[in-house]
Design a protein around this motif. Structure first.
Motif, mmCIF file in Angstrom:
data_model
loop_
_atom_site.group_PDB
_atom_site.id
_atom_site.type_symbol
_atom_site.label_atom_id
_atom_site.label_comp_id
_atom_site.label_asym_id
_atom_site.label_seq_id
_atom_site.Cartn_x
_atom_site.Cartn_y
_atom_site.Cartn_z
ATOM 1 N N VAL A 267 21.784 36.814 -0.542
ATOM 2 C CA VAL A 267 21.213 35.732 -1.353
ATOM 3 C C VAL A 267 20.208 34.939 -0.515
ATOM 4 C CG1 VAL A 267 21.690 33.600 -2.622
ATOM 5 C CG2 VAL A 267 23.168 35.595 -2.922
ATOM 6 N N ARG A 268 20.562 34.638 0.725
ATOM 7 C CA ARG A 268 19.649 33.906 1.606
ATOM 8 C C ARG A 268 18.352 34.696 1.804
ATOM 9 N NH1 ARG A 268 22.122 34.318 6.254
ATOM 10 N NH2 ARG A 268 23.661 32.741 5.711
ATOM 11 N N GLU A 269 18.470 36.001 2.080
ATOM 12 C CA GLU A 269 17.290 36.834 2.318
ATOM 13 C C GLU A 269 16.394 36.927 1.086
ATOM 14 O OE1 GLU A 269 19.378 39.934 5.495
ATOM 15 O OE2 GLU A 269 18.717 40.681 3.560
ATOM 16 N N GLU A 270 16.993 37.113 -0.087
ATOM 17 C CA GLU A 270 16.220 37.381 -1.290
ATOM 18 C C GLU A 270 15.714 36.134 -1.993
ATOM 19 O OE1 GLU A 270 18.663 39.975 -3.687
ATOM 20 O OE2 GLU A 270 18.625 41.547 -2.174
ATOM 21 N N THR A 271 16.405 34.993 -1.806
ATOM 22 C CA THR A 271 16.054 33.797 -2.593
ATOM 23 C C THR A 271 15.826 32.531 -1.784
ATOM 24 O OG1 THR A 271 18.314 32.987 -2.963
ATOM 25 C CG2 THR A 271 17.501 34.709 -4.468
ATOM 26 N N GLY A 272 16.338 32.464 -0.552
ATOM 27 C CA GLY A 272 16.275 31.237 0.233
ATOM 28 C C GLY A 272 17.408 30.272 -0.046
ATOM 29 N N VAL A 273 18.233 30.550 -1.035
ATOM 30 C CA VAL A 273 19.331 29.658 -1.427
ATOM 31 C C VAL A 273 20.570 29.976 -0.575
ATOM 32 C CG1 VAL A 273 20.856 28.978 -3.340
ATOM 33 C CG2 VAL A 273 18.424 29.432 -3.766
ATOM 34 N N GLU A 274 21.214 28.916 -0.085
ATOM 35 C CA GLU A 274 22.482 29.048 0.642
ATOM 36 C C GLU A 274 23.613 28.922 -0.372
ATOM 37 O OE1 GLU A 274 22.905 29.765 3.839
ATOM 38 O OE2 GLU A 274 20.757 29.698 4.291
ATOM 39 N N ILE A 275 24.605 29.790 -0.259
ATOM 40 C CA ILE A 275 25.693 29.804 -1.241
ATOM 41 C C ILE A 275 27.054 29.745 -0.574
ATOM 42 C CG2 ILE A 275 24.377 31.070 -2.966
ATOM 43 C CD1 ILE A 275 26.141 33.560 -2.084
ATOM 44 N N CYS B 234 29.526 32.684 -7.201
ATOM 45 C CA CYS B 234 29.122 31.831 -6.084
ATOM 46 C C CYS B 234 28.507 30.546 -6.615
ATOM 47 C CB CYS B 234 28.073 32.551 -5.223
ATOM 48 S SG CYS B 234 28.568 34.205 -4.680
ATOM 49 N N ARG B 235 28.401 29.570 -5.720
ATOM 50 C CA ARG B 235 27.722 28.330 -6.079
ATOM 51 C C ARG B 235 26.745 27.981 -4.972
ATOM 52 N NH1 ARG B 235 29.574 23.568 -3.857
ATOM 53 N NH2 ARG B 235 31.353 23.805 -2.471
ATOM 54 N N PRO B 236 25.628 27.331 -5.334
ATOM 55 C CA PRO B 236 24.653 26.946 -4.310
ATOM 56 C C PRO B 236 25.163 25.753 -3.510
ATOM 57 C CG PRO B 236 23.956 26.137 -6.451
ATOM 58 C CD PRO B 236 25.210 26.954 -6.678
ATOM 59 N N VAL B 237 24.890 25.763 -2.205
ATOM 60 C CA VAL B 237 25.299 24.642 -1.362
ATOM 61 C C VAL B 237 24.146 24.123 -0.499
ATOM 62 C CG1 VAL B 237 27.741 25.257 -1.315
ATOM 63 C CG2 VAL B 237 26.197 26.192 0.432
ATOM 64 N N GLY B 238 22.977 24.734 -0.622
ATOM 65 C CA GLY B 238 21.845 24.289 0.182
ATOM 66 C C GLY B 238 20.682 25.249 0.092
ATOM 67 N N GLY B 239 19.755 25.057 1.010
ATOM 68 C CA GLY B 239 18.555 25.869 1.010
ATOM 69 C C GLY B 239 17.643 25.479 -0.141
ATOM 70 N N VAL C 152 26.645 36.390 -8.347
ATOM 71 C CA VAL C 152 26.343 35.659 -9.574
ATOM 72 C C VAL C 152 26.448 34.191 -9.176
ATOM 73 C CG1 VAL C 152 26.946 35.203 -11.964
ATOM 74 C CG2 VAL C 152 27.268 37.508 -11.016
ATOM 75 N N VAL C 153 25.281 33.590 -8.916
ATOM 76 C CA VAL C 153 25.227 32.212 -8.434
ATOM 77 C C VAL C 153 25.028 31.296 -9.628
ATOM 78 C CG1 VAL C 153 24.100 30.601 -6.859
ATOM 79 C CG2 VAL C 153 24.182 33.053 -6.283
ATOM 80 N N LEU C 154 25.986 30.383 -9.821
ATOM 81 C CA LEU C 154 25.959 29.449 -10.943
ATOM 82 C C LEU C 154 25.848 28.027 -10.399
ATOM 83 C CD1 LEU C 154 28.896 31.034 -12.965
ATOM 84 C CD2 LEU C 154 26.454 31.376 -13.339
ATOM 85 N N PRO D 41 32.434 41.823 2.893
ATOM 86 C CA PRO D 41 31.694 41.705 1.636
ATOM 87 C C PRO D 41 31.209 40.293 1.313
ATOM 88 C CG PRO D 41 33.548 43.173 1.335
ATOM 89 C CD PRO D 41 33.699 42.561 2.704
ATOM 90 N N ALA D 42 32.058 39.281 1.478
ATOM 91 C CA ALA D 42 31.637 37.911 1.139
ATOM 92 C C ALA D 42 30.521 37.444 2.069
ATOM 93 C CB ALA D 42 32.819 36.958 1.182
ATOM 94 N N GLN D 43 30.589 37.821 3.338
ATOM 95 C CA GLN D 43 29.528 37.462 4.272
ATOM 96 C C GLN D 43 28.224 38.183 3.920
ATOM 97 O OE1 GLN D 43 31.403 38.486 7.972
ATOM 98 N NE2 GLN D 43 32.578 36.590 8.058
ATOM 99 N N ALA D 44 28.352 39.433 3.480
ATOM 100 C CA ALA D 44 27.164 40.207 3.096
ATOM 101 C C ALA D 44 26.462 39.585 1.899
ATOM 102 C CB ALA D 44 27.559 41.650 2.783
ATOM 103 N N VAL D 45 27.223 39.116 0.930
ATOM 104 C CA VAL D 45 26.600 38.536 -0.265
ATOM 105 C C VAL D 45 25.905 37.223 0.076
ATOM 106 C CG1 VAL D 45 28.471 37.201 -1.361
ATOM 107 C CG2 VAL D 45 26.891 38.498 -2.769
ATOM 108 N N VAL D 46 26.461 36.445 1.001
ATOM 109 C CA VAL D 46 25.800 35.215 1.458
ATOM 110 C C VAL D 46 24.465 35.581 2.120
ATOM 111 C CG1 VAL D 46 25.941 33.300 3.119
ATOM 112 C CG2 VAL D 46 27.922 33.868 1.680
ATOM 113 N N ARG D 47 24.476 36.586 2.989
ATOM 114 C CA ARG D 47 23.270 37.042 3.668
ATOM 115 C C ARG D 47 22.214 37.521 2.680
ATOM 116 N NH1 ARG D 47 21.806 41.985 4.367
ATOM 117 N NH2 ARG D 47 23.887 42.877 4.205
#
Length: 156
Positions: free
Chosen positions: A67-75, A106-111, A27-29, A59-65
């Motif tokens: 989000v990057r794969e599905e949206t392009g956003v770094e979190i 999560c929060r966006p930090v790039g991408g 859940v990226v806010l 798990p936390a590393q998987a969710v980062v992966r």
């Protein structure tokens, strides 16, 4: 949605029998409180990004992966939001699964937003009062992730 290689190999041994799997959801806010969603390529529904935890992955590393794969956003993962054992589900091909889902705030930090056509038809930010129609379980994850205090939700 693409099936991870480890799961394809496992299915060769167990067929369509019920498999317990761990899923991760983000859940990226953003700073405005908007929620990052993607429109799934497999069923056309809007959802929070996420996927299956792969062997040896945290798990936390998987969710980062995911989000990057599905949206392009770094979190950056801020905290665990929910731990929910979902009801068993049977896919159209007969495969049976039951997910233990770990949802993270999560929060966006790039991408930047990009559409991965294997997994997403569209990607967008939505204000909480303008969310598209989604499954109740997804809306529940969003509600808990937005709760102040940071105590994860789980069924007692």
């Amino acid at each position: 949605m693409p099936v991870p290689d480890f799961l394809t190999k496992l299915r060769k041994h167990v067929g369509h029998d019920l498999l317990p799997l761990v899923g991760v959801t983000a859940v990226v806010l953003d700073d405005e409180g908007r929620v990052l969603l993607h429109q799934r390529s497999d069923d056309g529904r809007w959802a929070t990004p996420g996927g299956i935890l792969e062997p040896g992955e945290q798990p936390a590393q998987a969710v980062v992966r995911e989000v990057r794969e599905e949206t392009g956003v770094e979190i950056e993962v801020e905290r665990l939001a929910t731990v929910i054992g979902q009801e068993p589900h049977t896919y159209p091909n007969g495969d049976q699964v039951q997910f233990l889902d770990l949802a993270f705030r999560c929060r966006p930090v790039g991408g930047r937003i990009r559409i991965d056509e294997d997994e997403s038809l569209d990607v967008a930010w939505f204000a909480p009062d303008e969310l598209p129609r989604m499954a109740e379980r997804i809306l529940e994850r969003i509600r808990w992730a937005r709760e102040p205090g940071g105590v994860p939700y789980f069924e007692r």
